[in-house]
Design a protein around this motif. Structure first.
Motif, mmCIF file in Angstrom:
data_model
loop_
_atom_site.group_PDB
_atom_site.id
_atom_site.type_symbol
_atom_site.label_atom_id
_atom_site.label_comp_id
_atom_site.label_asym_id
_atom_site.label_seq_id
_atom_site.Cartn_x
_atom_site.Cartn_y
_atom_site.Cartn_z
ATOM 1 N N LYS A 57 9.873 5.238 15.719
ATOM 2 C CA LYS A 57 11.292 5.607 15.702
ATOM 3 C C LYS A 57 11.789 5.961 14.306
ATOM 4 C CE LYS A 57 12.489 2.953 19.820
ATOM 5 N NZ LYS A 57 13.360 1.905 20.422
ATOM 6 N N CYS A 58 10.878 6.028 13.337
ATOM 7 C CA CYS A 58 11.299 6.406 11.988
ATOM 8 C C CYS A 58 10.107 6.857 11.167
ATOM 9 C CB CYS A 58 12.011 5.249 11.284
ATOM 10 S SG CYS A 58 10.879 3.977 10.637
ATOM 11 N N LEU A 59 10.398 7.513 10.069
ATOM 12 C CA LEU A 59 9.429 7.787 9.027
ATOM 13 C C LEU A 59 9.806 6.910 7.834
ATOM 14 C CD1 LEU A 59 9.374 11.697 9.157
ATOM 15 C CD2 LEU A 59 7.749 10.123 10.236
ATOM 16 N N ILE A 60 8.814 6.455 7.095
ATOM 17 C CA ILE A 60 9.083 5.613 5.926
ATOM 18 C C ILE A 60 8.778 6.410 4.669
ATOM 19 C CG2 ILE A 60 8.474 3.520 4.665
ATOM 20 C CD1 ILE A 60 7.799 2.189 7.283
ATOM 21 N N ARG A 61 9.743 6.471 3.777
ATOM 22 C CA ARG A 61 9.538 7.163 2.507
ATOM 23 C C ARG A 61 8.866 6.221 1.521
ATOM 24 N NH1 ARG A 61 14.872 10.900 1.144
ATOM 25 N NH2 ARG A 61 14.524 12.454 2.802
ATOM 26 N N VAL A 62 7.859 6.738 0.850
ATOM 27 C CA VAL A 62 7.136 5.916 -0.114
ATOM 28 C C VAL A 62 8.068 5.545 -1.264
ATOM 29 C CG1 VAL A 62 6.272 7.967 -1.312
ATOM 30 C CG2 VAL A 62 5.103 5.784 -1.597
ATOM 31 N N PRO A 63 8.122 4.260 -1.634
ATOM 32 C CA PRO A 63 8.932 3.863 -2.799
ATOM 33 C C PRO A 63 8.436 4.585 -4.053
ATOM 34 C CG PRO A 63 8.251 1.945 -1.518
ATOM 35 C CD PRO A 63 7.485 3.110 -0.982
ATOM 36 N N GLU A 64 9.335 4.839 -4.965
ATOM 37 C CA GLU A 64 8.975 5.590 -6.164
ATOM 38 C C GLU A 64 7.846 4.926 -6.940
ATOM 39 O OE1 GLU A 64 11.150 7.450 -10.172
ATOM 40 O OE2 GLU A 64 12.316 6.367 -8.657
ATOM 41 N N TRP A 65 7.887 3.612 -7.063
ATOM 42 C CA TRP A 65 6.867 2.909 -7.845
ATOM 43 C C TRP A 65 5.491 2.974 -7.185
ATOM 44 C CZ3 TRP A 65 4.365 -1.028 -5.330
ATOM 45 C CH2 TRP A 65 5.025 -1.588 -4.229
ATOM 46 N N LEU A 66 5.467 3.286 -5.863
ATOM 47 C CA LEU A 66 4.211 3.324 -5.117
ATOM 48 C C LEU A 66 3.622 4.730 -5.026
ATOM 49 C CD1 LEU A 66 2.345 1.334 -3.607
ATOM 50 C CD2 LEU A 66 3.630 1.823 -1.508
ATOM 51 N N GLU A 67 4.300 5.711 -5.575
ATOM 52 C CA GLU A 67 3.759 7.062 -5.575
ATOM 53 C C GLU A 67 2.492 7.090 -6.434
ATOM 54 O OE1 GLU A 67 6.911 9.495 -7.012
ATOM 55 O OE2 GLU A 67 8.083 9.369 -5.146
ATOM 56 N N PRO A 68 1.473 7.836 -6.025
ATOM 57 C CA PRO A 68 0.188 7.820 -6.741
ATOM 58 C C PRO A 68 0.313 8.091 -8.237
ATOM 59 C CG PRO A 68 -0.045 8.986 -4.656
ATOM 60 C CD PRO A 68 1.421 8.688 -4.817
ATOM 61 N N SER A 96 3.121 -3.229 -0.651
ATOM 62 C CA SER A 96 2.148 -2.143 -0.592
ATOM 63 C C SER A 96 1.169 -2.339 0.556
ATOM 64 C CB SER A 96 1.396 -2.024 -1.921
ATOM 65 O OG SER A 96 0.718 -3.229 -2.234
ATOM 66 N N LYS A 97 0.720 -3.565 0.778
ATOM 67 C CA LYS A 97 -0.216 -3.817 1.868
ATOM 68 C C LYS A 97 0.435 -3.578 3.226
ATOM 69 C CE LYS A 97 -3.350 -6.956 -0.542
ATOM 70 N NZ LYS A 97 -3.936 -8.317 -0.616
ATOM 71 N N GLU A 98 1.696 -3.962 3.363
ATOM 72 C CA GLU A 98 2.403 -3.743 4.627
ATOM 73 C C GLU A 98 2.587 -2.255 4.898
ATOM 74 O OE1 GLU A 98 4.653 -4.857 8.156
ATOM 75 O OE2 GLU A 98 3.016 -5.683 6.941
ATOM 76 N N LEU A 99 3.004 -1.522 3.875
ATOM 77 C CA LEU A 99 3.216 -0.085 4.062
ATOM 78 C C LEU A 99 1.904 0.649 4.326
ATOM 79 C CD1 LEU A 99 5.938 0.687 1.355
ATOM 80 C CD2 LEU A 99 6.235 0.419 3.826
ATOM 81 N N LEU A 100 0.836 0.256 3.657
ATOM 82 C CA LEU A 100 -0.460 0.876 3.901
ATOM 83 C C LEU A 100 -0.971 0.559 5.301
ATOM 84 C CD1 LEU A 100 -2.106 0.240 0.437
ATOM 85 C CD2 LEU A 100 -1.719 2.487 1.470
ATOM 86 N N CYS A 101 -0.558 -0.578 5.825
ATOM 87 C CA CYS A 101 -0.993 -0.984 7.160
ATOM 88 C C CYS A 101 -0.238 -0.246 8.255
ATOM 89 C CB CYS A 101 -0.836 -2.498 7.323
ATOM 90 S SG CYS A 101 -1.277 -3.119 8.961
ATOM 91 N N ILE A 102 1.090 -0.150 8.107
ATOM 92 C CA ILE A 102 1.899 0.389 9.206
ATOM 93 C C ILE A 102 2.306 1.843 9.018
ATOM 94 C CG2 ILE A 102 2.844 -1.906 9.676
ATOM 95 C CD1 ILE A 102 5.454 -0.930 8.337
ATOM 96 N N ALA A 103 2.218 2.347 7.774
ATOM 97 C CA ALA A 103 2.767 3.688 7.523
ATOM 98 C C ALA A 103 1.850 4.530 6.646
ATOM 99 C CB ALA A 103 4.146 3.564 6.874
ATOM 100 N N SER A 104 0.548 4.372 6.800
ATOM 101 C CA SER A 104 -0.365 5.153 5.971
ATOM 102 C C SER A 104 -0.196 6.652 6.210
ATOM 103 C CB SER A 104 -1.817 4.742 6.246
ATOM 104 O OG SER A 104 -2.159 4.946 7.614
ATOM 105 N N ASP A 105 0.245 7.039 7.410
ATOM 106 C CA ASP A 105 0.445 8.460 7.707
ATOM 107 C C ASP A 105 1.680 9.025 7.004
ATOM 108 O OD1 ASP A 105 1.890 6.710 9.379
ATOM 109 O OD2 ASP A 105 2.309 8.306 10.801
ATOM 110 N N ASP A 106 2.557 8.146 6.530
ATOM 111 C CA ASP A 106 3.756 8.592 5.808
ATOM 112 C C ASP A 106 3.527 8.616 4.296
ATOM 113 O OD1 ASP A 106 5.113 8.822 8.190
ATOM 114 O OD2 ASP A 106 6.111 6.873 8.020
ATOM 115 N N LEU A 107 2.446 8.007 3.839
ATOM 116 C CA LEU A 107 2.191 7.905 2.400
ATOM 117 C C LEU A 107 1.287 9.038 1.927
ATOM 118 C CD1 LEU A 107 1.492 4.063 2.109
ATOM 119 C CD2 LEU A 107 3.679 5.256 2.006
ATOM 120 N N PRO A 108 1.618 9.657 0.802
ATOM 121 C CA PRO A 108 0.765 10.720 0.264
ATOM 122 C C PRO A 108 -0.522 10.138 -0.307
ATOM 123 C CG PRO A 108 2.546 10.241 -1.262
ATOM 124 C CD PRO A 108 2.810 9.415 -0.039
ATOM 125 N N ASP A 109 -1.653 10.550 0.249
ATOM 126 C CA ASP A 109 -2.954 10.095 -0.248
ATOM 127 C C ASP A 109 -3.049 8.571 -0.195
ATOM 128 O OD1 ASP A 109 -5.463 10.077 -1.285
ATOM 129 O OD2 ASP A 109 -5.004 11.298 -3.036
#
Length: 211
Positions: A57-68, A96-109
């Motif tokens: 039901k949403c897309l998650i934007r990567v936090p600025e500090w977590l950008e590659p 970071s672990k939570e976002l990589l687990c649930i929203a890896s498709d929303d994170l760049p690389d």
């Protein structure tokens, strides 16, 4: 503190989501109301973002500090500063672990992000343990600026054991001063300081092996 408790607490950290559908206003416990209206980005607690993401039901934007690119900069800074930790969110590991687990498709690389976070953890862990080993018999507390929740949890027992050793050394020093005097006392005190430093280092190393 249990890792699961730290993960739960980190759920209050705010992240930005882009709703995929309009939903009734969400009223949070602290009184803040969240309007979910696509495609307007909105800040929500991590736990709510995870709830919505798992239901697509949403897309998650990567936090600025977590950008590659920013993680690359942070890693370089960690390696450059041999004694200081870079400023990161207090719960950066859990988030970071939570976002990589649930929203890896929303994170760049996502794989690159995962590897960079792991490298940052390793460098910081080494610096924290090195800092503990540099404690001396005059220390009464451990102050590590910018340490994260998970890093603090990892050294809590080690630091407590080291400080217990320090308190014991203080008692031993007082007893030695009462029992000894003159030049002989000074010689014994110097020997005692060397012995206390060696015992403190052994205590820290024991704690690190147990952690």
């Amino acid at each position: 503190m249990e890792v699961a408790v730290l993960a739960f607490v980190s759920g209050e950290h705010s992240v930005t989501v882009v709703p995929k559908l309009k939903a009734p206003t969400v009223y949070l416990l602290h009184g803040h109301a969240v309007e979910l209206t696509p495609p307007i980005p909105v800040k929500v607690p991590l736990w709510l973002a995870a709830y919505l993401k798992k239901r697509d039901k949403c897309l998650i934007r990567v936090p600025e500090w977590l950008e590659p690119e920013n993680l690359e900069h942070t890693l370089a800074e960690e390696r450059r500063q041999t004694t200081q930790l870079s400023h990161l969110p207090f719960h950066y590991i859990e988030i970071s672990k939570e976002l990589l687990c649930i929203a890896s498709d929303d994170l760049p690389d996502a794989n690159r992000i995962r590897n960079l976070v792991a490298d940052i953890e390793d460098v910081r862990r080494t610096k924290v343990h090195r800092g503990l080993q540099s404690l001396d018999a005059a220390a009464t507390s451990v102050d590590i600026p910018h340490i994260s929740a998970m890093e603090l949890n990892g050294i809590r027992r080690v630091a407590a054991q080291a400080l217990d050793e320090l308190r014991m050394f203080g008692v031993m020093r007082e007893q030695e001063e009462e029992m000894a005097g003159g030049t002989e006392s000074q010689t014994q005190e110097m020997d005692g300081d060397d012995d206390r430093s060696a015992r403190l280092l052994r205590a820290v190393q024991r704690g690190q092996r147990m952690a």
